[in-house]
Design a protein around this motif. Sequence first.
Motif, PDB file in Angstrom:
ATOM      1  N   LEU A 183       5.898   2.655   0.179  1.00 44.81           N
ATOM      2  CA  LEU A 183       5.660   1.869   1.388  1.00 44.81           C
ATOM      3  C   LEU A 183       5.710   0.389   1.017  1.00 44.81           C
ATOM      4  N   ALA A 184       5.898  -0.453   2.054  1.00 42.07           N
ATOM      5  CA  ALA A 184       6.138  -1.868   1.775  1.00 42.07           C
ATOM      6  C   ALA A 184       4.866  -2.627   1.441  1.00 42.07           C
ATOM      7  N   SER A 185       3.693  -2.054   1.755  1.00 40.04           N
ATOM      8  CA  SER A 185       2.445  -2.801   1.562  1.00 40.04           C
ATOM      9  C   SER A 185       1.500  -2.029   0.645  1.00 40.04           C
ATOM     10  N   ASP A 186       0.270  -2.567   0.511  1.00 35.56           N
ATOM     11  CA  ASP A 186      -0.678  -1.997  -0.447  1.00 35.56           C
ATOM     12  C   ASP A 186      -1.713  -1.130   0.280  1.00 35.56           C
ATOM     13  N   GLU A 202      14.187   3.361   3.659  1.00 36.90           N
ATOM     14  CA  GLU A 202      14.277   2.216   4.575  1.00 36.90           C
ATOM     15  C   GLU A 202      13.853   0.942   3.847  1.00 36.90           C
ATOM     16  N   LEU A 203      13.804   0.989   2.527  1.00 36.37           N
ATOM     17  CA  LEU A 203      13.305  -0.158   1.776  1.00 36.37           C
ATOM     18  C   LEU A 203      14.419  -0.927   1.070  1.00 36.37           C
ATOM     19  N   GLN A 204      15.633  -0.424   1.126  1.00 37.21           N
ATOM     20  CA  GLN A 204      16.711  -1.134   0.424  1.00 37.21           C
ATOM     21  C   GLN A 204      17.773  -1.615   1.373  1.00 37.21           C
ATOM     22  N   THR A 234       5.013  -0.308  -2.953  1.00 35.76           N
ATOM     23  CA  THR A 234       4.025   0.508  -3.651  1.00 35.76           C
ATOM     24  C   THR A 234       4.546   1.942  -3.668  1.00 35.76           C
ATOM     25  N   VAL A 235       4.574   2.503  -4.865  1.00 32.67           N
ATOM     26  CA  VAL A 235       5.158   3.837  -5.053  1.00 32.67           C
ATOM     27  C   VAL A 235       4.038   4.822  -5.381  1.00 32.67           C
ATOM     28  N   LEU A 236       4.084   5.982  -4.745  1.00 37.08           N
ATOM     29  CA  LEU A 236       3.060   7.024  -4.958  1.00 37.08           C
ATOM     30  C   LEU A 236       3.732   8.386  -5.122  1.00 37.08           C
ATOM     31  N   PRO A 237       2.963   9.387  -5.597  1.00 38.41           N
ATOM     32  CA  PRO A 237       3.516  10.740  -5.591  1.00 38.41           C
ATOM     33  C   PRO A 237       3.655  11.223  -4.139  1.00 38.41           C
ATOM     34  N   GLY A 238       4.552  12.151  -3.892  1.00 34.98           N
ATOM     35  CA  GLY A 238       4.638  12.777  -2.575  1.00 34.98           C
ATOM     36  C   GLY A 238       3.270  13.287  -2.170  1.00 34.98           C
ATOM     37  N   LEU A 239       2.943  13.106  -0.877  1.00 33.67           N
ATOM     38  CA  LEU A 239       1.592  13.448  -0.401  1.00 33.67           C
ATOM     39  C   LEU A 239       1.486  14.945  -0.089  1.00 33.67           C
ATOM     40  N   ILE A 240       0.253  15.438  -0.123  1.00 33.25           N
ATOM     41  CA  ILE A 240      -0.009  16.866   0.103  1.00 33.25           C
ATOM     42  C   ILE A 240      -1.030  17.006   1.235  1.00 33.25           C
ATOM     43  N   GLN A 271       2.884   4.248   7.214  1.00 32.62           N
ATOM     44  CA  GLN A 271       4.179   3.545   7.210  1.00 32.62           C
ATOM     45  C   GLN A 271       4.975   3.867   5.945  1.00 32.62           C
ATOM     46  N   ILE A 272       5.143   5.115   5.638  1.00 31.14           N
ATOM     47  CA  ILE A 272       5.924   5.505   4.458  1.00 31.14           C
ATOM     48  C   ILE A 272       7.413   5.251   4.755  1.00 31.14           C
ATOM     49  N   ARG A 273       8.053   4.480   3.867  1.00 36.39           N
ATOM     50  CA  ARG A 273       9.442   4.052   4.130  1.00 36.39           C
ATOM     51  C   ARG A 273      10.468   4.698   3.197  1.00 36.39           C
ATOM     52  N   PHE A 274       9.970   5.324   2.142  1.00 35.83           N
ATOM     53  CA  PHE A 274      10.884   5.949   1.182  1.00 35.83           C
ATOM     54  C   PHE A 274      10.321   7.332   0.848  1.00 35.83           C
ATOM     55  N   VAL A 275      11.180   8.340   0.896  1.00 39.56           N
ATOM     56  CA  VAL A 275      10.747   9.699   0.551  1.00 39.56           C
ATOM     57  C   VAL A 275      11.804  10.357  -0.323  1.00 39.56           C
ATOM     58  N   MET A 276      11.364  10.786  -1.501  1.00 40.59           N
ATOM     59  CA  MET A 276      12.213  11.613  -2.363  1.00 40.59           C
ATOM     60  C   MET A 276      11.481  12.924  -2.582  1.00 40.59           C
ATOM     61  N   LYS A 277      12.202  14.025  -2.407  1.00 40.05           N
ATOM     62  CA  LYS A 277      11.598  15.323  -2.731  1.00 40.05           C
ATOM     63  C   LYS A 277      12.512  16.058  -3.690  1.00 40.05           C
TER      64      LYS A 277
END
Length: 447
Positions: free
Chosen positions: A418-421, A445-447, A92-98, A431-437
Motif C-alpha cells: 500500500l502507498a502509506s504506513d 496500481e503502484l507503478q 509499505t510491503v506486507l505478507p498477503g493477508l489472512i 487501500q491495498i494497491r499491489f497484490v501478488m499471490k
Amino acid sequence: MTALRRTMIFCVAMILWALTAGVSVLAQEKSAASASQQVMVIRAGTLIDGKSDSPRRNQSIVIRGNRIESVSDTGNAKIPAGANVIDLSRATVLPGLIDSHTHIFLQGEDPSRGGYDANILNYPLSFRAARATVAARRALEQGFTTLRDVETEGAGYGDVGIKKAIEEGYIPGPRLFVSTRAISTTAGYPLEGYAPELKMPTGAQLIDGPIEARKAAREQLGHGADWIKVYMTHRSWAGKNGELVSQPTLTVEELKAVVDETHGWGKKVACHAYGGIGLHRALDGGCDSIEHGLDLDDAAIAQMLNQGTWYCPTLSVYYYDWEPADTPAGKRDRLRASLHEESFKKAMKAGLKIVFGTDIGGIPWTDSIAQEFPRMVELGMSPMEAIKSATSRAAEMLDMAGQIGVIVPGAYADVVALASDPLQNIKQLEQIRFVMKDGKVFKNELQ
Ligand SMILES: [Zn+2]
C-alpha cells in the motif's frame, strides 16, 4: 487396401503421434521449468514481514517461481541477472493477508432483502457458486491471499469446488482452507420458523448423538474439508438480569466424537460459541479455535490459555443489522456488541492467541474486509499485533507457519503493498494497491 498396408499405415500414424505428443510434453515441461526459474525482485520501501516487531527500510525481496528466495538490504542485495524488478520503494510491503473466518457462499443477511433465509431459498446453486467466485476475487483484490472459509450455508461442498477451480487456475482467488457443511444439532441452525409440517433445508448438517456426529465429520472430511466447523451455541437473547444467554447445541460427547475423528485426520475443529454452557462444552470437548466468543468468562479464558485454543473474535459483523433499541432483539444486538468488546480486551490482557476474522458473507462482500483492523486497534491492540493476527499468527493456526503470512526465505510469494504506513493509520489497510499471490502479480496500481 491389404491388411499389411493397413497395419503399416497404422504403425506410421502411431509413431508420428508418439513423436508429436512427446514434443508437446517436452514443450510443456520446458515452459514449466522456465516459469519455476522466473526471478522477480520487489524493492520494498518499508517491509513489515509479518513476524518482526518493527518494520525495516529499503529491503529487496528476491522471488524465484512461487517462493521467496531471499530478503536483504537493498544496498547489499545480490540481484540475479535477468530478474524482473518491481519498484515498490515508496510503498509499505506486507505478507498477503489472512482472514480466518469467511463465508464465500453467504451474501449478507440484511432483513430487508430476505435475511439469511433468502440465501438458501431464492437462488439456485449455480447462482450461488457464481457469487462465491466473485467473493473470492473480491478478497484477493483487497490483499487477502488466504481465507479460512467456515461453512457454505446450505451450498454443500461448493467450497471444495471453488478451491479446486482457484488451484487449477480457472478463476482468481485466495488460498482456501474450507470446512464444507458445518455441524449443528436438531433445532440448532436455520432455516427455522416455518410450518412444522414442512421439511426445510438447513444451513448446516444436523446431527444427534455421537454416532451421527462422527459420521458427519467423516463425510465432510472425506469430501475435502480442511477444517471441521461446529456450532456449539445457536439462539441468543438478553436474560432477566441483562446477561447474554446462548442456547447450547452439541453435548460434550457429541463434540468429542467430532474432535477425535478430525484430529485423527490431522485436521482441526473450529467452534462457533458465544458464551455460557455451549462455550464450556466447546472447550471441554477440545475445540481448536473459538469463533466469536462474545462472552468469555474468566474460567473459559484460563482454559483457552491452558489448552492453547485460538480465539477468532470477528468484531465487525456484530455492528451490522441491529434491530430497534426498544425491542428484545435490539437489546440483544447491543448487548452482544458491548460484551464482545469486553471479552476482546480480557483476551488480549490474558495473552490469548488471537487471529483476525471478519465473518464476511454475514457482512456483504461489497464492504471492506480490512474494516476489522481498526475495530481491533480501537479496543487496544497495537497495529503491529493486529497485522500479525492476520499474517503469521493465522498461518500458525492453519499449520502453515513459515509458508504463508511471512516474508522470509522459503515462504510462498504472497505479497501485498500500500502507498502509506498502516502502523500510523491502520485504516490504510483498506487501500491495498499491489497484490501478488503464489509469485504471480494479480494487481499493481503502484507503478
Ligand atoms: Zn461465521
